[in-house]
Design an enzyme around this catalytic site. Structure first.
Site, short mmCIF file in Angstrom:
data_model
loop_
_atom_site.label_atom_id
_atom_site.label_comp_id
_atom_site.label_asym_id
_atom_site.label_seq_id
_atom_site.Cartn_x
_atom_site.Cartn_y
_atom_site.Cartn_z
N LYS A 126 0.78 -1.03 0.07
CA LYS A 126 0.21 0.01 -0.02
C LYS A 126 0.85 1.17 0.11
CE LYS A 126 -4.40 1.45 0.51
NZ LYS A 126 -5.10 1.17 1.61
N HIS A 127 0.67 2.27 -1.04
CA HIS A 127 1.61 3.36 -1.08
C HIS A 127 2.93 3.00 -1.26
CE1 HIS A 127 -2.19 5.62 -1.00
NE2 HIS A 127 -2.33 5.20 0.18
N GLY A 174 -7.71 -2.27 -0.34
CA GLY A 174 -7.51 -1.49 -1.63
C GLY A 174 -5.94 -1.53 -2.01
N ASN A 209 12.99 5.51 7.63
CA ASN A 209 13.78 4.47 8.28
C ASN A 209 12.85 3.25 8.56
OD1 ASN A 209 16.14 5.76 9.22
ND2 ASN A 209 14.99 7.29 10.68
N HIS A 256 14.50 5.60 -0.10
CA HIS A 256 13.83 6.79 0.06
C HIS A 256 13.02 6.94 -1.07
CE1 HIS A 256 17.55 7.44 2.55
NE2 HIS A 256 16.83 7.88 3.25
#
Length: 538
Positions: free
Chosen positions: A289-290, A319, A432, A538
């Site tokens: 997710k994301h 979702g 992190n 990142h």
């Protein structure tokens, strides 16, 4: 009013009387050539292209008849000639150019149809260095750039998908090509040669071991225009670089709505993660997710792996994207489709599984034909204001690392297996990153926090919430192991993980305070392993 040079106006409509065709990809060639001949266009061609046109019974002039010079050096030199480039670059309404054409017997070329040597396909197939070099096109890009520069008078076609639109334009304008189309095709031509040169230069950099060449080019071919980017006010497109690694870019979409920008980003993250798990060893499922995993697990079957992954964070999984490292079967498909899922991506799927997924018409099902190789070389590119950050792909694999136990207590065999899994997952969590694992499943994930302590606490809190929703009395982290993507700079993050119930730790090591952290681990009775490799993301 647009001008070419010397104040000469650019014509809106330009007739096409003569065309030069020289293509490697002969898709639609004969039909296109016939359409040109039927419209009174004289054809000039080279090598295999000329042969294919002539065998179709169409009149075509060999390039050597134009240049008065034969193809030489195995075809390396055939179109690099003033009678070709003069015909492409001449400004038809410039008196000096007209004089030069008459003096040197140069006839104008109104249409250039070129697609380049298949360099990208050649090197992607694993060809050796010599074959790679031999498939670098020289004459094609030179002609393409010349014609595109002179789009005031010349039309440039580099893609067979544009043939029909070009013929329609001729028919709609009495055998002439409008300026707006010539400009559009010229832009495409320059973009094609740029992407081609990018592929060549990046391949050569890799061949000579140059990780940071003085100039770095990035290119790709549009796969589809997205409805929008990350947000509705952002425009976006999906471009393919030609890399053959299985994944979202090469997958076959069996069903479902068009993938969005975010879908593609998240699906790529999910499949890259699940590809870390060797299907010969275990079935594995990752739920994303994301761009962050909210549950990852391995088990004897995909159904069991999915159930264990879902239990980690069932709220976030709603979702989400589900990636599998094996063939989607009916049992797994039934479980996955019980909640709203955006995308399922897997190497393959059974007919029964596809029939189950088909009942959810908006659910996208992608089949890749294989897993990505987590050890593969490659580059990662990120744009920043005014520049590009380019780095090699993070292809470190925990199974290849020499793990070092730094505490008095050795991890048990089960702890060691879970530690490796936790570190494998942590590589794909935004930094992190803290990952708790127990019995082959994540039980808490903390992602993207500014403090490693916060990541440890968030992961523990998520484990408490998951336990509560499942009706389990104690947090899932009791008796788990924990992975950190980078070293613990202080003992506080380690102690937070111990408070959550972790009994063993895996981390890169390398902090100035490693001794303090090791001492804290010993005092807490933890086993701790150093990997020597960091996995910032990142």
């Amino acid at each position: 009013m647009a001008v070419v040079s010397k104040g000469i106006p650019v014509p809106d409509l330009v007739p096409v009387k003569r065309a030069l065709l020289s293509v490697s990809d002969k898709t639609g060639l004969v039909a296109f050539a016939k359409a040109l001949v039927d419209r009174g266009v004289e054809l000039v061609s080279t090598g295999g292209t000329r042969k294919a046109i002539a065998e179709a019974g169409l009149a075509v002039k060999d390039i050597a008849e134009v240049t008065g010079f034969p193809e030489i050096m195995d075809g390396r030199v055939k179109t690099l000639h003033p009678k070709v480039h003069g015909g492409l670059l001449a400004i038809r309404d410039d008196a000096d150019h007209q004089t030069a054409m008459a003096t040197h017997d140069i006839t104008g070329i109104d249409l250039l149809c070129v697609n380049l040597y298949p360099f990208e396909d050649t090197v992607a197939s694993g060809a050796d260095y010599a074959n790679g070099v031999e498939n670098i096109d020289i004459g094609g890009p030179a002609m393409t750039r010349a014609a595109a520069k002179n789009h005031a008078y010349v039309t440039t076609l580099v893609d067979p998908s544009d043939y029909d639109a070009f013929v329609d334009a001729l028919d709609g304008h009495d055998g002439k090509v409008p300026l707006v189309l010539r400009k559009k095709l010229a832009q495409k031509a320059f973009a094609r040669t740029a992407a081609y040169d990018a592929a060549v230069s990046n391949w050569m950099a890799a061949q000579i071991g140059e990780s940071a060449p003085d100039y770095r080019a990035v290119g790709g071919k549009l796969n589809e225009v997205m409805r929008y980017g990350e947000n509705p006010h952002q425009a976006a497109g999906f471009y393919l670089t030609g890399e053959r690694r299985p994944g979202v870019a090469t997958a076959r979409q069996v069903q479902g709505k068009q993938l969005s920008y975010n879908n593609i980003n998240d699906t790529d993250a999910a499949f890259e993660l699940v590809s870390e798990f060797d299907p010969a060893r275990t079935a594995a499922v990752a739920i994303i997710k994301h761009a962050n995993p909210c549950g990852v697990a391995e088990a004897p079957t995909l159904k069991e792996a999915y159930e264990k992954a879902l239990a980690c964070d069932p709220v976030s999984a709603f979702g989400g994207i589900v990636a599998l490292n094996g063939t989607l079967d009916a049992d797994a498909a039934l479980e996955i489709t019980k909640i709203f899922t955006e995308v399922i991506i897997a190497p393959e799927a059974t007919d029964d599984a596809m029939a189950i997924v088909a009942k959810k018409k908006n659910l996208r099902l992608l089949l890749t034909g294989g897993l990505s190789d987590p050890r593969a070389d490659g580059v990662f590119v990120k744009s920043v204001s005014g520049g590009l950050l380019v780095q090699s792909r993070d292809n470190g694999v925990v199974d290849d690392l020499e793990l070092k136990v730094v505490t008095k207590r050795q991890p048990t065999d089960q702890e060691l297996a879970d530690l490796k899994m936790a570190f494998r997952v942590g590589k794909h969590v935004k930094s992190n990153a803290i990952v708790y694992v127990k019995d082959g499943a994540t039980v808490g994930i903390g992602a993207g926090q500014m403090s490693r302590v916060d990541s440890a606490r968030i992961a523990a809190r998520k484990a408490e919430d998951a336990a509560a929703s499942a009706g389990i009395a104690e947090p899932l982290t009791k008796g788990c192991v924990v992975a950190s993507d980078a070293f613990f700079p202080f003992a506080d993050g380690l102690l937070s993980a111990a408070e959550a119930g972790a009994t063993a730790v895996i981390q890169p090591g390398g902090s100035m305070r490693d001794d303090e952290v090791i001492k804290a681990a010993d005092e807490a009775g933890l086993a701790m392993v150093f990997t020597g490799m960091r996995h910032f993301r990142h």
